[in-house]
Design an enzyme around this catalytic site. Structure first.
Site, PDB file in Angstrom:
ATOM      1  N   LYS A 226       5.328  10.803 -28.473  1.00  0.00           N
ATOM      2  CA  LYS A 226       3.861  10.716 -28.412  1.00  0.00           C
ATOM      3  C   LYS A 226       3.249  12.029 -27.953  1.00  0.00           C
ATOM      4  O   LYS A 226       2.266  12.502 -28.510  1.00  0.00           O
ATOM      5  CB  LYS A 226       3.477   9.588 -27.459  1.00  0.00           C
ATOM      6  CG  LYS A 226       2.000   9.491 -27.247  1.00  0.00           C
ATOM      7  CD  LYS A 226       1.656   8.825 -25.965  1.00  0.00           C
ATOM      8  CE  LYS A 226       1.993   9.638 -24.752  1.00  0.00           C
ATOM      9  NZ  LYS A 226       1.829   8.876 -23.514  1.00  0.00           N
TER      10      LYS A 226
ATOM     11  N   GLU B 270     -10.728  24.620  -9.696  1.00  0.00           N
ATOM     12  CA  GLU B 270     -11.371  25.099  -8.462  1.00  0.00           C
ATOM     13  C   GLU B 270     -12.552  24.205  -8.071  1.00  0.00           C
ATOM     14  O   GLU B 270     -12.924  24.124  -6.910  1.00  0.00           O
ATOM     15  CB  GLU B 270     -11.816  26.557  -8.597  1.00  0.00           C
ATOM     16  CG  GLU B 270     -12.984  26.777  -9.544  1.00  0.00           C
ATOM     17  CD  GLU B 270     -13.434  28.233  -9.623  1.00  0.00           C
ATOM     18  OE1 GLU B 270     -13.536  28.884  -8.573  1.00  0.00           O
ATOM     19  OE2 GLU B 270     -13.680  28.717 -10.751  1.00  0.00           O
TER      20      GLU B 270
ATOM     21  N   GLU C  73      -4.625   6.643 -26.771  1.00  0.00           N
ATOM     22  CA  GLU C  73      -3.923   7.888 -27.104  1.00  0.00           C
ATOM     23  C   GLU C  73      -3.723   8.002 -28.613  1.00  0.00           C
ATOM     24  O   GLU C  73      -3.948   9.058 -29.198  1.00  0.00           O
ATOM     25  CB  GLU C  73      -2.563   7.916 -26.403  1.00  0.00           C
ATOM     26  CG  GLU C  73      -2.682   8.114 -24.907  1.00  0.00           C
ATOM     27  CD  GLU C  73      -1.345   8.087 -24.175  1.00  0.00           C
ATOM     28  OE1 GLU C  73      -1.266   8.678 -23.106  1.00  0.00           O
ATOM     29  OE2 GLU C  73      -0.381   7.476 -24.685  1.00  0.00           O
TER      30      GLU C  73
ATOM     31  N   GLY D 246      -0.510  -4.419 -25.957  1.00  0.00           N
ATOM     32  CA  GLY D 246       0.333  -4.793 -24.828  1.00  0.00           C
ATOM     33  C   GLY D 246       1.790  -4.864 -25.202  1.00  0.00           C
ATOM     34  O   GLY D 246       2.164  -4.819 -26.379  1.00  0.00           O
TER      35      GLY D 246
ATOM     36  N   HIS E  11     -10.129  31.264  -9.249  1.00  0.00           N
ATOM     37  CA  HIS E  11     -11.275  31.507 -10.113  1.00  0.00           C
ATOM     38  C   HIS E  11     -10.896  32.366 -11.303  1.00  0.00           C
ATOM     39  O   HIS E  11     -10.130  33.304 -11.135  1.00  0.00           O
ATOM     40  CB  HIS E  11     -12.363  32.198  -9.283  1.00  0.00           C
ATOM     41  CG  HIS E  11     -13.648  32.342 -10.015  1.00  0.00           C
ATOM     42  ND1 HIS E  11     -14.459  31.251 -10.285  1.00  0.00           N
ATOM     43  CD2 HIS E  11     -14.240  33.427 -10.551  1.00  0.00           C
ATOM     44  CE1 HIS E  11     -15.521  31.688 -10.952  1.00  0.00           C
ATOM     45  NE2 HIS E  11     -15.409  32.992 -11.121  1.00  0.00           N
TER      46      HIS E  11
ATOM     47  N   TYR F 205      -3.948   2.312 -22.661  1.00  0.00           N
ATOM     48  CA  TYR F 205      -3.773   3.766 -22.808  1.00  0.00           C
ATOM     49  C   TYR F 205      -3.048   4.125 -24.090  1.00  0.00           C
ATOM     50  O   TYR F 205      -3.353   5.146 -24.715  1.00  0.00           O
ATOM     51  CB  TYR F 205      -3.120   4.372 -21.559  1.00  0.00           C
ATOM     52  CG  TYR F 205      -1.614   4.251 -21.463  1.00  0.00           C
ATOM     53  CD1 TYR F 205      -0.778   5.241 -21.979  1.00  0.00           C
ATOM     54  CD2 TYR F 205      -1.019   3.155 -20.844  1.00  0.00           C
ATOM     55  CE1 TYR F 205       0.607   5.143 -21.881  1.00  0.00           C
ATOM     56  CE2 TYR F 205       0.359   3.049 -20.733  1.00  0.00           C
ATOM     57  CZ  TYR F 205       1.165   4.035 -21.260  1.00  0.00           C
ATOM     58  OH  TYR F 205       2.529   3.926 -21.170  1.00  0.00           O
TER      59      TYR F 205
ATOM     60  N   CYS G 183       6.866   8.152 -24.516  1.00  0.00           N
ATOM     61  CA  CYS G 183       6.268   9.361 -23.940  1.00  0.00           C
ATOM     62  C   CYS G 183       6.544  10.642 -24.736  1.00  0.00           C
ATOM     63  O   CYS G 183       5.617  11.398 -25.041  1.00  0.00           O
ATOM     64  CB  CYS G 183       6.790   9.601 -22.525  1.00  0.00           C
ATOM     65  SG  CYS G 183       7.411   8.163 -21.655  1.00  0.00           S
TER      66      CYS G 183
ATOM     67  N   CYS H  93      10.992   5.662 -23.735  1.00  0.00           N
ATOM     68  CA  CYS H  93      10.334   6.932 -23.425  1.00  0.00           C
ATOM     69  C   CYS H  93      10.788   8.034 -24.376  1.00  0.00           C
ATOM     70  O   CYS H  93       9.975   8.742 -24.961  1.00  0.00           O
ATOM     71  CB  CYS H  93      10.639   7.311 -21.974  1.00  0.00           C
ATOM     72  SG  CYS H  93       9.978   8.900 -21.501  1.00  0.00           S
TER      73      CYS H  93
HETATM   74  P1  FAD Z   1      13.221   1.335 -21.655  1.00  0.00           P
HETATM   75  O1  FAD Z   1      13.019   2.791 -21.600  1.00  0.00           O
HETATM   76  O2  FAD Z   1      12.430   0.567 -22.644  1.00  0.00           O
HETATM   77  O3  FAD Z   1      14.776   1.126 -21.932  1.00  0.00           O
HETATM   78  C1  FAD Z   1      15.336  -0.131 -22.175  1.00  0.00           C
HETATM   79  C2  FAD Z   1      16.572   0.042 -23.015  1.00  0.00           C
HETATM   80  O4  FAD Z   1      17.301  -1.177 -23.007  1.00  0.00           O
HETATM   81  C3  FAD Z   1      16.274   0.341 -24.475  1.00  0.00           C
HETATM   82  O5  FAD Z   1      16.980   1.490 -24.876  1.00  0.00           O
HETATM   83  C4  FAD Z   1      16.743  -0.898 -25.232  1.00  0.00           C
HETATM   84  O6  FAD Z   1      17.246  -0.616 -26.500  1.00  0.00           O
HETATM   85  C5  FAD Z   1      17.834  -1.409 -24.308  1.00  0.00           C
HETATM   86  N1  FAD Z   1      18.096  -2.841 -24.428  1.00  0.00           N
HETATM   87  C6  FAD Z   1      17.191  -3.860 -24.434  1.00  0.00           C
HETATM   88  N2  FAD Z   1      17.820  -5.044 -24.484  1.00  0.00           N
HETATM   89  C7  FAD Z   1      19.160  -4.788 -24.483  1.00  0.00           C
HETATM   90  C8  FAD Z   1      20.310  -5.604 -24.508  1.00  0.00           C
HETATM   91  N3  FAD Z   1      20.216  -6.943 -24.479  1.00  0.00           N
HETATM   92  N4  FAD Z   1      21.529  -4.998 -24.540  1.00  0.00           N
HETATM   93  C9  FAD Z   1      21.629  -3.639 -24.524  1.00  0.00           C
HETATM   94  N5  FAD Z   1      20.558  -2.822 -24.486  1.00  0.00           N
HETATM   95  C10 FAD Z   1      19.337  -3.389 -24.462  1.00  0.00           C
HETATM   96  N6  FAD Z   1       5.375   6.268 -19.662  1.00  0.00           N
HETATM   97  C11 FAD Z   1       5.005   7.398 -19.016  1.00  0.00           C
HETATM   98  O7  FAD Z   1       5.331   7.566 -17.833  1.00  0.00           O
HETATM   99  N7  FAD Z   1       4.264   8.365 -19.633  1.00  0.00           N
HETATM  100  C12 FAD Z   1       3.884   8.246 -20.921  1.00  0.00           C
HETATM  101  O8  FAD Z   1       3.222   9.137 -21.462  1.00  0.00           O
HETATM  102  C13 FAD Z   1       4.279   7.084 -21.634  1.00  0.00           C
HETATM  103  N8  FAD Z   1       3.938   6.925 -22.932  1.00  0.00           N
HETATM  104  C14 FAD Z   1       4.346   5.831 -23.612  1.00  0.00           C
HETATM  105  C15 FAD Z   1       3.989   5.707 -24.943  1.00  0.00           C
HETATM  106  C16 FAD Z   1       4.371   4.602 -25.667  1.00  0.00           C
HETATM  107  C17 FAD Z   1       3.978   4.502 -27.116  1.00  0.00           C
HETATM  108  C18 FAD Z   1       5.158   3.599 -25.039  1.00  0.00           C
HETATM  109  C19 FAD Z   1       5.585   2.394 -25.816  1.00  0.00           C
HETATM  110  C20 FAD Z   1       5.514   3.705 -23.716  1.00  0.00           C
HETATM  111  C21 FAD Z   1       5.117   4.826 -22.981  1.00  0.00           C
HETATM  112  N9  FAD Z   1       5.433   4.979 -21.635  1.00  0.00           N
HETATM  113  C22 FAD Z   1       5.033   6.099 -20.957  1.00  0.00           C
HETATM  114  C23 FAD Z   1       6.158   3.933 -20.900  1.00  0.00           C
HETATM  115  C24 FAD Z   1       7.647   4.260 -20.743  1.00  0.00           C
HETATM  116  O9  FAD Z   1       8.205   4.532 -22.001  1.00  0.00           O
HETATM  117  C25 FAD Z   1       8.337   3.077 -20.066  1.00  0.00           C
HETATM  118  O10 FAD Z   1       7.678   2.777 -18.864  1.00  0.00           O
HETATM  119  C26 FAD Z   1       9.806   3.388 -19.764  1.00  0.00           C
HETATM  120  O11 FAD Z   1      10.507   3.735 -20.917  1.00  0.00           O
HETATM  121  C27 FAD Z   1      10.444   2.144 -19.099  1.00  0.00           C
HETATM  122  O12 FAD Z   1      11.805   2.373 -18.864  1.00  0.00           O
HETATM  123  P2  FAD Z   1      12.817   1.158 -18.783  1.00  0.00           P
HETATM  124  O13 FAD Z   1      14.117   1.757 -18.330  1.00  0.00           O
HETATM  125  O14 FAD Z   1      12.254   0.051 -18.017  1.00  0.00           O
HETATM  126  O15 FAD Z   1      12.972   0.617 -20.273  1.00  0.00           O
END
Ligand code: FAD
Length: 450
Positions: free
Chosen positions: A51, A440, A181, A261, A435, A177, A48, A43
């Site tokens: 972006k 509204e 975007e 995806g 308004h 999405y 997020c 994020c």
């Molecule tokens: P993440 O935030 O992905 O965090 C996982 C972390 O684990 C990462 O830092 C990674 O480096 C670390 N990691 C992975 N494997 C290991 C390992 N083996 N050892 C140590 N560390 C590790 N969501 C919204 O709500 N609004 C938005 O506008 C939005 N826009 C998005 C735009 C894009 C381009 C993308 C790709 C995603 C967007 N999302 C948005 C989705 C959102 O970013 C995710 O849903 C959210 O970050 C998920 O959080 P998480 O904690 O599951 O994983």
């Protein structure tokens, strides 16, 4: 003395991991979090936040254009992309620092490095073993690019945030999405854009009418949408890339962004050393208390699939911490989660689409309104706002609120509170409007349009 180094060891300092770590520590647990790449996760770094910053930048084009009708003569050259990109990166670095402080102030030990399971209570990071009573997998996801010949020439959203230069023309492949975007963002930044999607209309799962109106709006803004189309090969040419298309033609482009995806980031995690199982879609299978098939291991956020949104990962992290260390056993509620698509114009939505509502509730009323935004009445901007309310006839409850228009995300957040509280159409009707606003209209939709 405890046989464990920690009560909770979190793998991944993204949205879900940081929230679970910090909340658990605040409730007295001894917590560590391992992070392989960047604090704040997807994020903050490649999702997020950057972006949305790009989306703000992209909106200026339309504003520059409209300004003349309001008496402002604004001249502008092409965007200074390196300036935008580097300002964005500086802001992200500031946020990385804030996340570090959040963990430090919460007494969570941060361990930099890639973590993998040794067994169901032991994690290895940089060759050092850490033992924990419980381990949380919050590793998120990674962009998936299908196996098309020449895929090494394609980029994902990860790379787009750091491009050296913007191409003259870009192709966005995908219909979710993120693809939609980025098509809008690139177009707003002055890039000619073609979006290619293999089905007949993008944004599957969202309200069909909204999807249709968005397609019109994007075409009005000059984006070429090619549905029922796909790329079969990518070739490098002297001045860019040539895409072979399923329909038989070719498309010359400067860059091809695949937003087709995301997959859970499980490589090298050592799940084979545990009983953790995956579901049919390849995500980590969990119970409704986020427990995996290995009782000491939990998982949440994008790695378990579902809505894959930051606020959902945050809520799951909070829910787990409260359950494990706060004595609060409350199921996560996934109904009426609002969401926005920061396309141009924005989509904001909460609740059921018309199609989903018909299936779930049977007898529904649908109210729609399409009109020119007051802001555009002085301009030649042909863009129209589209609003839609869906009401379950039996209960009179409003079960869906959808909007296509500027700042839809901001506006729908407020309606989401009302919908979550169970507001009926009668409550909407009894609410006085503000308004003149777009919002509204939502409280003045009196007659069912069909
Ligand atoms: P993440 O935030 O992905 O965090 C996982 C972390 O684990 C990462 O830092 C990674 O480096 C670390 N990691 C992975 N494997 C290991 C390992 N083996 N050892 C140590 N560390 C590790 N969501 C919204 O709500 N609004 C938005 O506008 C939005 N826009 C998005 C735009 C894009 C381009 C993308 C790709 C995603 C967007 N999302 C948005 C989705 C959102 O970013 C995710 O849903 C959210 O970050 C998920 O959080 P998480 O904690 O599951 O994983």
């Amino acid at each position: 003395m405890s046989q464990f180094d920690y009560d909770l060891f979190v793998i991944g300092a993204g949205s879900g991991g940081v929230r679970a770590a910090r909340m658990s520590a605040s409730m007295g647990a001894r917590v560590a979090v391992a992070e392989a790449r960047y604090l704040g996760g997807t994020c903050v770094n490649v999702g997020c936040v950057p972006k949305k910053l790009f989306s703000y930048a992209a909106h200026f084009t339309e504003n520059f254009h409209d300004a003349a009708s309001f008496g402002w003569d604004v001249s502008h050259g092409p965007i200074d992309w390196p300036r935008l990109r580097d300002n964005k990166t500086r802001e992200i670095e500031r946020l990385n620092g804030i996340y570090g402080n959040i963990l430090k102030n919460a007494n969570v030990d941060l361990i930099n490095g890639h973590a993998h399971f040794v067994d169901e209570h032991t994690v290895d990071v940089n060759g050092k073993h850490y033992r924990a009573e419980r381990i949380l997998i919050a590793v998120g996801g990674w962009p998936y690019i299908p196996d098309v010949p020449g895929k090494e020439h394609a980029i994902s959203s990860n790379e787009l945030f750091y491009l050296d230069e913007l191409p003259e023309h870009a192709t966005v492949v995908g219909g979710g999405y993120i693809a939609t975007e980025f098509a809008g963002i690139l177009n707003g930044l002055g890039v000619k854009v073609t979006q290619i999607y293999r089905r007949s209309l993008f944004l599957r799962g969202f309200d069909e009418e909204i999807r249709g109106h968005l397609a019109e709006e994007m075409r009005l803004r000059g984006i070429e949408l090619r549905f029922n189309e796909n790329v079969t090969a990518i070739e490098k040419t002297a001045d860019g890339l040539q895409l072979q298309l399923e329909s038989g033609g070719v498309l010359n482009t400067g860059a091809v962004l695949y937003a087709t995806g995301r997959q859970p980031l499980l490589e090298g995690l050592g799940l084979e050393n545990t009983r953790v199982a995956l579901n049919e879609q390849g995500f980590i299978a969990v119970s409704d208390t986020f427990q995996t098939a290995a009782p000491s291991i939990y998982a949440l956020g994008d790695v378990i699939g579902g809505m894959e949104l930051t606020p959902v990962a945050l809520a799951e992290g909070m829910n787990l911490a409260r359950r494990l260390y706060g004595g609060i056993d409350q199921a996560m509620d996934y109904e009426y989660i609002p969401t926005a698509i920061f396309c141009q114009p924005n989509i904001g939505t909460v609740g059921y689409s018309e199609e989903q509502a018909r299936e779930k509730f049977g007898d529904i009323s649908v109210f729609t309104s399409q009109f020119k935004h007051l802001k555009h009445t002085l301009t030649e901007n042909p863009s129209k706002v589209f609003l839609k309310l869906i009401v379950d006839k039996a209960s009179d409850r409003v079960v869906g609120v959808h909007m296509l228009g500027d700042d839809a995300g901001e506006l729908i957040q407020g309606f989401a509170v009302a919908i979550k509280a169970g507001a009926t159409k009668a409550v909407f009707d009894a609410t006085i409007g503000i308004h003149p606003t777009v919002a509204e209209e939502f409280v003045t939709m009196r007659e069912a349009s069909r």
